[in-house]
Design a protein around this motif. Sequence first.
Motif, PDB file in Angstrom:
ATOM      1  N   GLU A  36       0.923   2.936  -6.565  1.00 49.56           N
ATOM      2  CA  GLU A  36       0.753   4.135  -7.383  1.00 49.56           C
ATOM      3  C   GLU A  36      -0.740   4.330  -7.613  1.00 49.56           C
ATOM      4  N   GLY A  37      -1.261   5.370  -7.050  1.00 46.54           N
ATOM      5  CA  GLY A  37      -2.676   5.662  -7.225  1.00 46.54           C
ATOM      6  C   GLY A  37      -3.504   5.243  -6.018  1.00 46.54           C
ATOM      7  N   GLN A  38      -4.569   5.968  -5.817  1.00 53.81           N
ATOM      8  CA  GLN A  38      -5.457   5.748  -4.675  1.00 53.81           C
ATOM      9  C   GLN A  38      -6.186   4.406  -4.712  1.00 53.81           C
ATOM     10  N   PRO A  39      -6.679   3.952  -5.876  1.00 55.98           N
ATOM     11  CA  PRO A  39      -7.389   2.659  -5.873  1.00 55.98           C
ATOM     12  C   PRO A  39      -6.512   1.508  -5.392  1.00 55.98           C
ATOM     13  N   HIS A  96      -3.845   1.710  -3.473  1.00 58.66           N
ATOM     14  CA  HIS A  96      -3.553   1.925  -2.046  1.00 58.66           C
ATOM     15  C   HIS A  96      -4.715   1.443  -1.188  1.00 58.66           C
ATOM     16  N   LYS A  97      -5.915   1.797  -1.567  1.00 55.52           N
ATOM     17  CA  LYS A  97      -7.099   1.369  -0.813  1.00 55.52           C
ATOM     18  C   LYS A  97      -7.255  -0.150  -0.837  1.00 55.52           C
ATOM     19  N   SER A 145      -4.734  -1.710   1.471  1.00 55.56           N
ATOM     20  CA  SER A 145      -5.093  -1.407   2.862  1.00 55.56           C
ATOM     21  C   SER A 145      -6.247  -2.284   3.332  1.00 55.56           C
ATOM     22  N   ALA A 155       0.833  -1.206   0.000  1.00 56.50           N
ATOM     23  CA  ALA A 155       0.000   0.000   0.000  1.00 56.50           C
ATOM     24  C   ALA A 155       0.866   1.255   0.000  1.00 56.50           C
ATOM     25  N   GLU A 156       1.968   1.219   0.754  1.00 58.99           N
ATOM     26  CA  GLU A 156       2.855   2.380   0.805  1.00 58.99           C
ATOM     27  C   GLU A 156       3.492   2.658  -0.552  1.00 58.99           C
TER      28      GLU A 156
END
Length: 64
Positions: free
Chosen positions: A22-25, A27-28, A31, A18-19
């Motif tokens: 690249e990109g919010q999707p 990462h979410k 997580s 997650a760290e």
Amino acid sequence: MKQSDIYRDNADNCLQLAERAEGQPAHKRYSRMADAWTALANEQDWLDGEVPPVAVRAPPKRKA
């Protein structure tokens, strides 16, 4: 190594991904996967008898 430790290692790996995502999707997604592995580890600890069951309190009765 206990099964719950393996699950926690998987959760740590997901957090590392997650760290670096690249990109919010992405990462979410990683997580949420870490949260799921952690929940599985906690559940496995309970199943193995390492964590006592949580007492659930009933709501107080209302007077009629």
